[in-house]
Design a protein around this motif. Structure first.
Motif, PDB file in Angstrom:
ATOM      1  N   ASP A  87       0.836  -1.199   0.000  1.00  0.00           N
ATOM      2  CA  ASP A  87       0.000   0.000   0.000  1.00  0.00           C
ATOM      3  C   ASP A  87       0.872   1.251   0.000  1.00  0.00           C
ATOM      4  O   ASP A  87       0.629   2.205  -0.751  1.00  0.00           O
ATOM      5  CB  ASP A  87      -0.917   0.018   1.226  1.00  0.00           C
ATOM      6  CG  ASP A  87      -1.952  -1.097   1.219  1.00  0.00           C
ATOM      7  OD1 ASP A  87      -2.108  -1.749   0.165  1.00  0.00           O
ATOM      8  OD2 ASP A  87      -2.583  -1.311   2.264  1.00  0.00           O
ATOM      9  N   ARG A  88       1.913   1.236   0.873  1.00  0.00           N
ATOM     10  CA  ARG A  88       2.818   2.387   0.952  1.00  0.00           C
ATOM     11  C   ARG A  88       3.552   2.593  -0.373  1.00  0.00           C
ATOM     12  O   ARG A  88       3.776   3.738  -0.805  1.00  0.00           O
ATOM     13  CB  ARG A  88       3.861   2.167   2.059  1.00  0.00           C
ATOM     14  CG  ARG A  88       3.373   1.960   3.469  1.00  0.00           C
ATOM     15  CD  ARG A  88       2.774   3.197   4.105  1.00  0.00           C
ATOM     16  NE  ARG A  88       1.346   3.332   3.771  1.00  0.00           N
ATOM     17  CZ  ARG A  88       0.406   2.580   4.328  1.00  0.00           C
ATOM     18  NH1 ARG A  88       0.714   1.656   5.220  1.00  0.00           N
ATOM     19  NH2 ARG A  88      -0.851   2.749   3.994  1.00  0.00           N
ATOM     20  N   GLU A  89       3.920   1.484  -1.020  1.00  0.00           N
ATOM     21  CA  GLU A  89       4.626   1.568  -2.295  1.00  0.00           C
ATOM     22  C   GLU A  89       3.761   2.226  -3.358  1.00  0.00           C
ATOM     23  O   GLU A  89       4.229   3.061  -4.131  1.00  0.00           O
ATOM     24  CB  GLU A  89       5.059   0.178  -2.748  1.00  0.00           C
ATOM     25  CG  GLU A  89       5.855   0.162  -4.045  1.00  0.00           C
ATOM     26  CD  GLU A  89       6.292  -1.233  -4.452  1.00  0.00           C
ATOM     27  OE1 GLU A  89       6.560  -1.433  -5.653  1.00  0.00           O
ATOM     28  OE2 GLU A  89       6.357  -2.116  -3.569  1.00  0.00           O
ATOM     29  N   TYR A 138      -7.368   8.982  -5.558  1.00  0.00           N
ATOM     30  CA  TYR A 138      -7.195  10.428  -5.382  1.00  0.00           C
ATOM     31  C   TYR A 138      -8.476  11.106  -4.919  1.00  0.00           C
ATOM     32  O   TYR A 138      -9.587  10.658  -5.235  1.00  0.00           O
ATOM     33  CB  TYR A 138      -6.739  11.072  -6.690  1.00  0.00           C
ATOM     34  CG  TYR A 138      -5.443  10.513  -7.225  1.00  0.00           C
ATOM     35  CD1 TYR A 138      -4.215  11.009  -6.799  1.00  0.00           C
ATOM     36  CD2 TYR A 138      -5.448   9.475  -8.169  1.00  0.00           C
ATOM     37  CE1 TYR A 138      -3.021  10.497  -7.285  1.00  0.00           C
ATOM     38  CE2 TYR A 138      -4.254   8.954  -8.661  1.00  0.00           C
ATOM     39  CZ  TYR A 138      -3.046   9.468  -8.216  1.00  0.00           C
ATOM     40  OH  TYR A 138      -1.873   8.952  -8.695  1.00  0.00           O
ATOM     41  N   ASP A 139      -8.289  12.238  -4.201  1.00  0.00           N
ATOM     42  CA  ASP A 139      -9.448  13.059  -3.857  1.00  0.00           C
ATOM     43  C   ASP A 139      -9.695  14.060  -4.986  1.00  0.00           C
ATOM     44  O   ASP A 139      -8.983  14.064  -6.001  1.00  0.00           O
ATOM     45  CB  ASP A 139      -9.247  13.768  -2.511  1.00  0.00           C
ATOM     46  CG  ASP A 139      -8.080  14.750  -2.513  1.00  0.00           C
ATOM     47  OD1 ASP A 139      -7.614  15.130  -3.611  1.00  0.00           O
ATOM     48  OD2 ASP A 139      -7.618  15.124  -1.426  1.00  0.00           O
ATOM     49  N   GLU A 140     -10.694  14.913  -4.821  1.00  0.00           N
ATOM     50  CA  GLU A 140     -11.074  15.828  -5.899  1.00  0.00           C
ATOM     51  C   GLU A 140     -10.009  16.878  -6.194  1.00  0.00           C
ATOM     52  O   GLU A 140     -10.027  17.506  -7.253  1.00  0.00           O
ATOM     53  CB  GLU A 140     -12.391  16.517  -5.546  1.00  0.00           C
ATOM     54  CG  GLU A 140     -12.343  17.304  -4.258  1.00  0.00           C
ATOM     55  CD  GLU A 140     -13.695  17.884  -3.889  1.00  0.00           C
ATOM     56  OE1 GLU A 140     -13.769  18.560  -2.861  1.00  0.00           O
ATOM     57  OE2 GLU A 140     -14.659  17.648  -4.638  1.00  0.00           O
ATOM     58  N   LYS A 141      -9.033  17.039  -5.285  1.00  0.00           N
ATOM     59  CA  LYS A 141      -7.953  17.999  -5.496  1.00  0.00           C
ATOM     60  C   LYS A 141      -6.715  17.344  -6.111  1.00  0.00           C
ATOM     61  O   LYS A 141      -5.704  18.006  -6.320  1.00  0.00           O
ATOM     62  CB  LYS A 141      -7.590  18.674  -4.175  1.00  0.00           C
ATOM     63  CG  LYS A 141      -8.705  19.531  -3.585  1.00  0.00           C
ATOM     64  CD  LYS A 141      -8.268  20.196  -2.302  1.00  0.00           C
ATOM     65  CE  LYS A 141      -9.380  21.057  -1.726  1.00  0.00           C
ATOM     66  NZ  LYS A 141      -8.961  21.718  -0.454  1.00  0.00           N
ATOM     67  N   GLY A 142      -6.809  16.043  -6.379  1.00  0.00           N
ATOM     68  CA  GLY A 142      -5.686  15.343  -6.986  1.00  0.00           C
ATOM     69  C   GLY A 142      -4.679  14.820  -5.993  1.00  0.00           C
ATOM     70  O   GLY A 142      -3.594  14.367  -6.381  1.00  0.00           O
ATOM     71  N   ASN A 143      -5.003  14.835  -4.701  1.00  0.00           N
ATOM     72  CA  ASN A 143      -4.106  14.307  -3.682  1.00  0.00           C
ATOM     73  C   ASN A 143      -4.375  12.823  -3.473  1.00  0.00           C
ATOM     74  O   ASN A 143      -5.538  12.404  -3.424  1.00  0.00           O
ATOM     75  CB  ASN A 143      -4.297  15.052  -2.356  1.00  0.00           C
ATOM     76  CG  ASN A 143      -4.017  16.527  -2.483  1.00  0.00           C
ATOM     77  OD1 ASN A 143      -3.010  16.928  -3.066  1.00  0.00           O
ATOM     78  ND2 ASN A 143      -4.907  17.353  -1.948  1.00  0.00           N
ATOM     79  N   CYS A 144      -3.314  12.037  -3.352  1.00  0.00           N
ATOM     80  CA  CYS A 144      -3.477  10.597  -3.118  1.00  0.00           C
ATOM     81  C   CYS A 144      -3.998  10.389  -1.708  1.00  0.00           C
ATOM     82  O   CYS A 144      -3.340  10.767  -0.722  1.00  0.00           O
ATOM     83  CB  CYS A 144      -2.147   9.877  -3.314  1.00  0.00           C
ATOM     84  SG  CYS A 144      -2.266   8.078  -3.102  1.00  0.00           S
ATOM     85  N   MET A 145      -5.183   9.799  -1.574  1.00  0.00           N
ATOM     86  CA  MET A 145      -5.794   9.603  -0.269  1.00  0.00           C
ATOM     87  C   MET A 145      -5.797   8.135   0.165  1.00  0.00           C
ATOM     88  O   MET A 145      -6.291   7.794   1.227  1.00  0.00           O
ATOM     89  CB  MET A 145      -7.229  10.118  -0.284  1.00  0.00           C
ATOM     90  CG  MET A 145      -8.149   9.436  -1.276  1.00  0.00           C
ATOM     91  SD  MET A 145      -9.850  10.054  -1.211  1.00  0.00           S
ATOM     92  CE  MET A 145     -10.402   9.430   0.365  1.00  0.00           C
ATOM     93  N   GLY A 146      -5.229   7.266  -0.671  1.00  0.00           N
ATOM     94  CA  GLY A 146      -5.200   5.848  -0.333  1.00  0.00           C
ATOM     95  C   GLY A 146      -5.074   5.003  -1.580  1.00  0.00           C
ATOM     96  O   GLY A 146      -4.497   5.432  -2.576  1.00  0.00           O
ATOM     97  N   ILE A 147      -5.633   3.801  -1.531  1.00  0.00           N
ATOM     98  CA  ILE A 147      -5.553   2.899  -2.679  1.00  0.00           C
ATOM     99  C   ILE A 147      -6.913   2.286  -2.980  1.00  0.00           C
ATOM    100  O   ILE A 147      -7.775   2.179  -2.109  1.00  0.00           O
ATOM    101  CB  ILE A 147      -4.545   1.755  -2.448  1.00  0.00           C
ATOM    102  CG1 ILE A 147      -5.034   0.825  -1.325  1.00  0.00           C
ATOM    103  CG2 ILE A 147      -3.159   2.281  -2.118  1.00  0.00           C
ATOM    104  CD1 ILE A 147      -4.386  -0.529  -1.334  1.00  0.00           C
TER     105      ILE A 147
END
Length: 252
Positions: A86-88, A121-130
Motif C-alpha cells: 500500500d505504501r509503495e 485520489y481526492d477531488e484535489k488530486g491528492n493521493c488519499m489511499g488505494i
C-alpha cells in the motif's frame, strides 16, 4: 464528490461515510469481481459484496475502518506485507500487482487471485489511499494434468508442450498464459513491463502463426494444441513490481 452513507446490508457492500465518488461506488457495486478502497493508513473505507464474500467474512463483521490484520481471514497473517505494498503504491503513485494464494470463498478453497492496487485520489488530486481489484487466476491444475495424462496413455504433457514450444517465442508464451486467464492486453502489458502496443503487435503476430483472425479463435487454437497448458513458473513470469503472497497457514 458526494458523501456516501452506509448502504443497505442486502447487497453485502460495506462503506463508511466519507468523501467517495458515487460513480466509483456504483461501478464497484455493480461489478462481479471483488473491489475495495483503503485510506492512507490502510484502513478499509469500502468493500463490495464480492470482496466480502471472497474473504468469507461473518455477517456481523464490519470491514470498514479495519486493517488487514483485524480481518478474520488467513490472509491477515500477511498484513504487514499488504501494508508495505500500500505504501509503495502511495509513494510511487503507480500500480502494484500481487499474486495472493489463500483459502477463499465460503468453501475456503485454496485459490490464486491477482490483486491490482492503484492510487486513489481526492477531488484535489491528492493521493488519499488505494483502490484494489482482485481477479481469479485460472491455472492448469495437477488434477487436469493427471486426467489428461491417463487419457493419453502415459504421454507426458510437459514433453508435448516443450516440443511445441518453438512454435511461439518465450515472450509470446507468457502472453498466451495471461490471455488464457481472460486478462486484457492493457493489464498484460503492465504485468510484463511492456507497452500495450507491443502486446497488441505480438498478438497479431501470433494470430498470423495460428492462421486465425480473432481472440476466440486463437484461444481455441491454443486449447486444441496444448498451449493453454503452458505453465512457466510464475516467479519467472512476474516482474519485480509484482509481489507474490503465499499461503502461510494451510487449512487442516
Amino acid at each position: 464528490m458526494a458523501e456516501i452513507k452506509q448502504p443497505s446490508p442486502v447487497h453485502g457492500t460495506q462503506c463508511i461515510s466519507t468523501q467517495l465518488s458515487r460513480q466509483i461506488i456504483s461501478l464497484c457495486d455493480n461489478s462481479s469481481e471483488p473491489w475495495a478502497i483503503k485510506n492512507y493508513e490502510s484502513r478499509y473505507l469500502y468493500a463490495n459484496a464480492e470482496y466480502i464474500e471472497l474473504l468469507n467474512l461473518p455477517t456481523e463483521f464490519n470491514i470498514t475502518n479495519q486493517l488487514d490484520s483485524d480481518i478474520p481471514h488467513p490472509s491477515s497473517k500477511s498484513a504487514s506485507y499488504f501494508h508495505k505494498y500500500d505504501r509503495e503504491v502511495q509513494a510511487s503513485e503507480k500500480n502494484v500487482f500481487s499474486l495472493n494464494i489463500y483459502p477463499f470463498g465460503s468453501k475456503e478453497i485454496i485459490q490464486p487471485y491477482i490483486c491490482k492496487k492503484a492510487p486513489f485520489y481526492d477531488e484535489k488530486g491528492n493521493c488519499m489511499g488505494i483502490i484494489l481489484h482482485t481477479k481469479k487466476l485460472q491455472v492448469f491444475s495437477a488434477i487436469q494434468y493427471l486426467n489428461e495424462a491417463s487419457l493419453n496413455a502415459g504421454v507426458d504433457q510437459n514433453i508435448k508442450i516443450q516440443k511445441k514450444k518453438n512454435f511461439f517465442t518465450d515472450k509470446e508464451l507468457e502472453v498466451i498464459f495471461f490471455l488464457m486467464q481472460s486478462i486484457k492486453c492493457k493489464v498484460i502489458a503492465e504485468i510484463l513491463g511492456l507497452s500495450c502496443r507491443t502486446i497488441e503487435n505480438k498478438l497479431q503476430s501470433m494470430y498470423k502463426k495460428a492462421n486465425v483472425c480473432c481472440l476466440d479463435d486463437f484461444k481455441a487454437f491454443c486449447i486444441k494444441n496444448g498451449f493453454d497448458k503452458y505453465n512457466k513458473p510464475i516467479s519467472k513470469i512476474l516482474p519485480h513490481d509484482i509481489t507474490t503472497s503465499t499461503l502461510l497457514h494451510p487449512m487442516k
